[in-house]
Enzyme design. Structure first.
Site, PDB file in Angstrom:
ATOM      1  N   GLY A 194      51.207  15.291 -30.077  1.00  0.00           N
ATOM      2  CA  GLY A 194      49.846  15.204 -30.567  1.00  0.00           C
ATOM      3  C   GLY A 194      48.911  14.865 -29.417  1.00  0.00           C
ATOM      4  O   GLY A 194      49.331  14.257 -28.433  1.00  0.00           O
ATOM      5  N   SER A 195      47.658  15.258 -29.514  1.00  0.00           N
ATOM      6  CA  SER A 195      46.689  14.867 -28.490  1.00  0.00           C
ATOM      7  C   SER A 195      46.167  13.466 -28.830  1.00  0.00           C
ATOM      8  O   SER A 195      46.538  12.892 -29.849  1.00  0.00           O
ATOM      9  CB  SER A 195      45.554  15.879 -28.434  1.00  0.00           C
ATOM     10  N   GLY A 196      45.329  12.927 -27.969  1.00  0.00           N
ATOM     11  CA  GLY A 196      44.802  11.585 -28.192  1.00  0.00           C
ATOM     12  C   GLY A 196      45.505  10.517 -27.378  1.00  0.00           C
ATOM     13  O   GLY A 196      45.134   9.352 -27.430  1.00  0.00           O
ATOM     14  N   HIS A 197      46.537  10.935 -26.598  1.00  0.00           N
ATOM     15  CA  HIS A 197      47.327   9.986 -25.790  1.00  0.00           C
ATOM     16  C   HIS A 197      47.109  10.181 -24.291  1.00  0.00           C
ATOM     17  O   HIS A 197      47.924   9.743 -23.494  1.00  0.00           O
ATOM     18  CB  HIS A 197      48.824  10.198 -26.047  1.00  0.00           C
ATOM     19  N   ASP A 223      56.999  15.769 -34.947  1.00  0.00           N
ATOM     20  CA  ASP A 223      57.546  16.345 -33.713  1.00  0.00           C
ATOM     21  C   ASP A 223      58.931  16.934 -33.955  1.00  0.00           C
ATOM     22  O   ASP A 223      59.258  18.011 -33.469  1.00  0.00           O
ATOM     23  CB  ASP A 223      57.626  15.271 -32.629  1.00  0.00           C
ATOM     24  N   HIS A 252      50.445   5.652 -32.387  1.00  0.00           N
ATOM     25  CA  HIS A 252      49.345   6.289 -33.118  1.00  0.00           C
ATOM     26  C   HIS A 252      48.484   5.259 -33.816  1.00  0.00           C
ATOM     27  O   HIS A 252      47.811   5.550 -34.784  1.00  0.00           O
ATOM     28  CB  HIS A 252      49.873   7.262 -34.154  1.00  0.00           C
TER      29      HIS A 252
END
Lengths: 210, 332
Positions: free
Chosen positions: B55-58, B111, B220
């Protein structure tokens, strides 16, 4: 009975419902998850609505398949394959049918449940969407065996799905992101189970008004 | 709801991020035309490729880990949401370079499910492909149930060591074995001081009292099962090191790489102060440290906090951990 055209209308209504419930579902998920369930469902629903609207003269199967495939490729996260699979299994159950009855939808949801359990590894009582899918499937099966029509079958399914959502409140989660919260998740309903119950409610409302 | 972040339309966060990244590093990285996949421009032929979807955001994880001696490609998902099977498949197909593809999978439902579907698609197309599930977070399941643990910041050791090892020309079986070995030698624990804000909803990811820290956070913003009163860096390091050392267990004479990962808001100053305490504790326990990674590698937006991870190294792993890379988001 549902015609292909009516299935197209119904799927658009389902997509609109998820777009409308975006904030509510995200807030629910923020309490014991990561707070993006509503946004995710809305994103996939927007894309699926476009694909289904664009599809002209499809069969019953085509509409469910298009909806499911678009959810798999646009929802992302676990929800893409899980939600998408439900519609893909319904699509398979509608193969060759010009009109769809409770029989096909009951079979489709049943196979969808099995697929979700296989992919996600969740069982009843793990505080996930399975807790509302399972009673829904049982209600649909029973209604189908008793020869009830679509609207009656889904009326019973709505009740079962909502009871399923409530059953998640006292649980500790064993699957999904809320499981890391352990006992802190007690007292909160599961967002995935809730959003599945809205799906069933939307189907019932469409059938009732037909 | 006002989201106090420097972004444009929240619907375009992912595409805007990728565009910025690709423009900044266009000499070595490109985006696949129709898929949210960033990939190395100059891949060596005949080497096993190592990829991951996340996921993006990391950021900088994991797009920032694409480079020489690091990942071949990264399939980029929505914010905190794994990419779809087709995006992952595109990454596998584009990075296949004659010796197969190792897909590292951080253990989260999305994932795992999406990666498995993508690997099935690759198998179906006769692309040699193997997935290895990574788990390192000791807070998410008890000892003995390691495979139930989630993948968190300690996966960084795997991105570096496994990818560098693949670049030495080992075959897919050997590369997958190395990924398992790194995983089995890694343990992570995360504490959070301040919640991050979701850039798409504008909501704080969890609530926490002013004088408390969460212990056992996920990546998250999933709140943790336990809280503790905030103490000094020394006190927090003692609690965390004790849990990590006992879990593996790491023993006298071991040599470990240490990751002190900032979760987004925590300052480099705090990370250094914290590392100093960790080093003292390890040294007292007779555990040697080797080339620590200190910085913001795997973030959760502006969440305050630190993920502490150890990876026990042998000579081969040390060589791969310290090999230079041009991946924009990695340095030790």
């Amino acid at each position: 009975m549902l015609s292909a055209k009516q299935i197209q209308e119904l799927l658009i209504k389902i997509a609109d419902m998820y777009i409308e419930k975006q904030d509510e579902l995200s807030k629910l998920d923020a309490v014991i998850g990561d707070g993006d369930h509503g946004v995710t469902m809305a994103r996939g629903s927007k894309a699926a609505k476009i694909k289904v609207s664009e599809l002209e003269d499809g069969t019953c199967r085509d509409y469910f398949k298009t909806f499911g495939r678009t959810l798999v490729s646009t929802l992302g996260g676990a929800m893409g394959p899980l939600y998408g699979s439900i519609f893909l299994e319904i699509s398979k159950a509608c193969k060759g049918k010009e009109e769809v009855s409770l029989n096909e939808l009951s079979e489709g949801f049943n196979n969808g449940l099995l697929k979700v359990m296989e992919l996600g590894g969740a069982k009843v009582g793990d505080k996930t969407m399975v807790d509302s899918i399972h009673p829904t499937v049982e209600a649909l099966k029973k209604a189908n065996e008793e020869g009830k029509d679509l609207a009656n079958g889904f009326e019973l399914a709505v009740k079962a799905a909502e009871e399923g959502v409530n059953s998640t409140i006292p649980l500790i989660a064993r699957r999904g992101r809320s499981r890391y919260l352990q006992e802190k998740a007690i007292g909160h309903q599961d967002a995935g189970a809730t959003s599945f119950s809205y799906l069933i409610k939307t189907i019932y409302e469409y059938l009732k008004d037909m | 709801m006002i989201v106090k972040k420097i972004i444009n339309n929240p619907d375009n966060i992912v595409s805007d991020t990728i565009e910025g990244f690709v423009k900044a590093y266009e000499d070595k990285i490109e985006k696949l035309p129709n898929s949210n996949v960033v990939i190395r421009k100059n891949m060596e032929k005949g080497k096993v490729s190592v990829i991951i979807g996340n996921g993006s955001g990391h950021e900088p994880a994991c797009i920032g880990f694409v480079g020489e001696n690091m990942l071949t490609a990264n399939a980029y998902g929505g914010v905190f949401a794994a990419p779809s099977p087709d995006t992952l498949y595109d990454a596998i197909e584009a990075s296949e370079n004659g010796k197969g593809v190792c897909v590292l999978i951080s253990n989260h439902a999305g994932d795992v499910i999406n990666s498995k579907m993508a690997i099935d698609m690759a198998d179906d197309d006769d692309i040699l492909c193997k997935g290895v599930i990574l788990y390192d977070d000791i807070a998410s399941a008890p000892k003995g149930e390691e495979i139930e643990r989630r993948g968190t910041a300690g996966t960084l050791f795997n991105y570096k060591i496994t990818s560098s090892y693949a670049a030495d020309g080992h075959d897919l079986e050997e590369v997958a074995k190395m990924a398992e070995k790194v995983r089995d030698n890694t343990r992570t624990l995360t504490v959070a001081t301040v919640p991050g804000t979701s850039p798409i909803t504008g909501y704080k990811m969890f609530e926490i009292a002013d004088d408390e820290i969460e212990i056992g956070m996920g990546v998250h913003g999933e709140a943790a099962a336990h809280t503790m009163k905030i103490g000094t860096a020394e006190e927090i390091a003692k609690v965390m090191c004790k849990k990590l050392i006992e879990d593996k267990p790491y023993e006298k004479g071991d040599e470990v790489a240490v990751l002190v990962n900032g979760c987004g808001q925590t300052t480099y100053m705090e990370l250094l102060i914290f590392y100093n305490e960790v080093e003292k504790i390890l040294s007292e326990a007779g555990i040697k440290t080797y080339k620590p990674a200190i910085g913001n590698y795997i973030t959760t937006q502006e969440m305050g906090g630190i993920a502490l991870a150890f990876c026990k190294l042998d000579e081969e792993m040390k060589k791969q951990w310290s090999k230079t890379t041009d991946a924009p988001g990695f340095h030790i």
